[in-house]
Design an enzyme around this catalytic site. Structure first.
Site, PDB file in Angstrom:
ATOM      1  N   HIS A 169      -0.478  -6.454  -0.617  1.00 40.87           N
ATOM      2  CA  HIS A 169      -0.234  -5.278  -2.204  1.00 40.87           C
ATOM      3  C   HIS A 169       0.747  -4.855  -1.851  1.00 40.87           C
ATOM      4  CE1 HIS A 169      -3.478  -2.651  -3.676  1.00 40.87           C
ATOM      5  NE2 HIS A 169      -2.636  -1.359  -2.983  1.00 40.87           N
ATOM      6  N   ASP A 203       2.281  -2.033  -4.890  1.00 40.81           N
ATOM      7  CA  ASP A 203       1.679  -0.586  -5.284  1.00 40.81           C
ATOM      8  C   ASP A 203       2.877  -0.438  -6.361  1.00 40.81           C
ATOM      9  OD1 ASP A 203      -0.504   0.144  -3.929  1.00 40.81           O
ATOM     10  OD2 ASP A 203       0.944   0.531  -2.092  1.00 40.81           O
ATOM     11  N   HIS A 240      -1.730  -4.075  -7.980  1.00 39.80           N
ATOM     12  CA  HIS A 240      -2.440  -2.774  -8.282  1.00 39.80           C
ATOM     13  C   HIS A 240      -1.586  -1.350  -8.906  1.00 39.80           C
ATOM     14  CE1 HIS A 240      -4.191   2.019  -6.251  1.00 39.80           C
ATOM     15  NE2 HIS A 240      -4.399   0.641  -6.929  1.00 39.80           N
ATOM     16  N   MET A 254       3.673   1.980  -8.667  1.00 38.52           N
ATOM     17  CA  MET A 254       3.486   3.645  -9.713  1.00 38.52           C
ATOM     18  C   MET A 254       4.942   3.437 -10.652  1.00 38.52           C
ATOM     19  SD  MET A 254       2.706   5.607  -6.083  1.00 38.52           S
ATOM     20  CE  MET A 254       2.408   4.653  -4.940  1.00 38.52           C
ATOM     21  N   MET A 306     -10.283   3.370  -3.966  1.00 32.49           N
ATOM     22  CA  MET A 306      -9.321   4.082  -3.344  1.00 32.49           C
ATOM     23  C   MET A 306     -10.288   4.687  -2.301  1.00 32.49           C
ATOM     24  SD  MET A 306      -6.882   3.777  -4.879  1.00 32.49           S
ATOM     25  CE  MET A 306      -5.687   4.813  -4.193  1.00 32.49           C
ATOM     26  N   MET A 365      -1.091   1.640 -10.372  1.00 37.43           N
ATOM     27  CA  MET A 365      -1.392   2.765 -11.149  1.00 37.43           C
ATOM     28  C   MET A 365      -0.419   3.695 -12.174  1.00 37.43           C
ATOM     29  SD  MET A 365      -1.689   3.434  -6.934  1.00 37.43           S
ATOM     30  CE  MET A 365      -0.599   2.059  -6.586  1.00 37.43           C
ATOM     31  N   ASP A 425      -8.315   0.845  -0.369  1.00 36.17           N
ATOM     32  CA  ASP A 425      -7.134   1.676  -0.499  1.00 36.17           C
ATOM     33  C   ASP A 425      -6.955   2.866   0.243  1.00 36.17           C
ATOM     34  OD1 ASP A 425      -4.464   1.694  -0.365  1.00 36.17           O
ATOM     35  OD2 ASP A 425      -4.816   1.047  -3.188  1.00 36.17           O
ATOM     36  N   GLY A 427      -0.774   0.248   4.473  1.00 38.57           N
ATOM     37  CA  GLY A 427       0.065   0.148   4.949  1.00 38.57           C
ATOM     38  C   GLY A 427       0.894   1.363   5.963  1.00 38.57           C
ATOM     39  N   SER A 459       0.281  -3.257   2.767  1.00 38.39           N
ATOM     40  CA  SER A 459       0.775  -2.543   1.082  1.00 38.39           C
ATOM     41  C   SER A 459       2.502  -2.201   1.464  1.00 38.39           C
ATOM     42  CB  SER A 459      -0.015  -1.000   0.959  1.00 38.39           C
ATOM     43  OG  SER A 459       0.949  -0.745   0.196  1.00 38.39           O
TER      44      SER A 459
HETATM   45  C1  DX5 Z   1      -1.593   4.825  -2.538  1.00 39.08           C
HETATM   46  C2  DX5 Z   1      -1.637   3.476  -2.161  1.00 39.08           C
HETATM   47  C3  DX5 Z   1      -1.804   2.799  -1.240  1.00 39.08           C
HETATM   48  C4  DX5 Z   1      -0.689   2.893   0.039  1.00 39.08           C
HETATM   49  C5  DX5 Z   1      -1.991   3.226   1.300  1.00 39.08           C
HETATM   50  O1  DX5 Z   1      -1.226   5.248  -3.648  1.00 39.08           O
HETATM   51  O2  DX5 Z   1      -2.123   2.879  -3.608  1.00 39.08           O
HETATM   52  O3  DX5 Z   1      -1.699   1.464  -1.345  1.00 39.08           O
HETATM   53  O4  DX5 Z   1       0.058   2.319   0.043  1.00 39.08           O
HETATM   54  O5  DX5 Z   1      -1.204   3.043   2.225  1.00 39.08           O
HETATM   55  P1  DX5 Z   1      -1.706   3.995   3.185  1.00 39.08           P
HETATM   56  O6  DX5 Z   1      -2.446   3.123   4.333  1.00 39.08           O
HETATM   57  O7  DX5 Z   1      -0.503   4.267   3.992  1.00 39.08           O
HETATM   58  O8  DX5 Z   1      -3.185   5.370   2.731  1.00 39.08           O
HETATM   59 ZN    ZN Z   2      -2.871   0.444  -3.714  1.00 41.34          ZN
END
Ligand code: DX5
Ligand code: ZN
Length: 214
Positions: free
Chosen positions: A32, A34, A65, A36, A136, A67, A174, A196, A7
């Site tokens: 990946h 993210d 992804h 948001m 998740m 969010m 994730d 990540g 990520s």
């Molecule tokens: C959280 C994200 C994840 C995050 C994962 O909301 O959707 O993709 O980046 O990061 P780590 O692996 O550090 O939990």
């Molecule tokens: Zn994610």
């Protein structure tokens, strides 16, 4: 073998192009992304322009992804920006089927996400329509949180229904995934993991990726 999707939330935001190039050099499978919006989750990252820019720097699949609230308004634009897979949270949408259809109509793989505080039942009506089921193992919003092992029950549920019905969606986990819990992810039924911090903060990211491709 499990596919690993680092990520870029954990990358240096001033060097994103370099980050996606490194992800490939580290031997990872997907990138990946993210997204948001500060509404569905209490954090803001980036949108379509970033996905479009990164498309020019990698040939790895971009796993986007979302969010965000009302994803049905934006999924088409993320596909046009160069996403290979687009996932969103069904409880944030007023038209889940429409959004899935829009993604498919663009020739892009579609998926749904079960957040840590949501029951598995929110995705059940749509399982025959998706290419990717994202479970998740942290509450969506931030990287670097710890892995919630109880969420693996939802992975098992998704895997059992996939086998029972002959469906072929990938199951992606994730949140807080690392070499320390990868075997549990695989045993539960994961086929893809997002990582990540465990990749970007590793002393040897190539070794970290390899340790999760089991
Ligand atoms: C959280 C994200 C994840 C995050 C994962 O909301 O959707 O993709 O980046 O990061 P780590 O692996 O550090 O939990
Ligand atoms: Zn994610």
């Amino acid at each position: 073998m499990i596919k690993v999707a680092p990520s870029i939330l954990s990358a240096d935001f001033g060097k994103m192009a370099e980050a996606v190039e490194k992800v490939k050099l580290w031997g990872a499978d997907w990138v990946h992304c993210d997204v948001m919006d500060g509404v569905y989750v209490p954090n803001i990252t980036f949108g379509m322009p970033m996905v479009k820019a990164l498309r020019g720097y990698t040939d790895l699949p971009l796993d986007v992804h979302l969010m965000i609230t009302r994803p049905e308004k934006y999924v088409g634009q993320f596909c046009d920006a160069g996403a290979d897979l687009v996932t969103f949270h069904p409880e944030a949408s007023e038209d889940v089927e429409g959004a899935l259809e829009t993604i498919k109509s663009k020739g892009v793989k579609c998926g749904l996400v079960v957040n840590a505080d949501q029951p598995f039942s929110i995705v059940e009506p749509y399982l025959d329509k998706i290419d990717l089921l994202l479970i998740m193992t942290v509450q969506a919003g931030f990287g670097g949180q710890s892995f919630k092992e109880d969420c693996l029950d939802k992975v098992r549920a998704g895997e059992a229904l996939r086998v029972k019905n002959g469906w072929s969606y990938d199951i992606e986990i994730d949140g807080g995934v690392s070499p320390a819990n990868i075997q549990k992810c695989k045993d539960a039924g994961a086929t893809v993991v997002v990582a990540g911090s465990s990749v970007f903060k590793a002393a040897d990211p190539t070794a970290a990726v390899k340790a999760m491709q089991i």
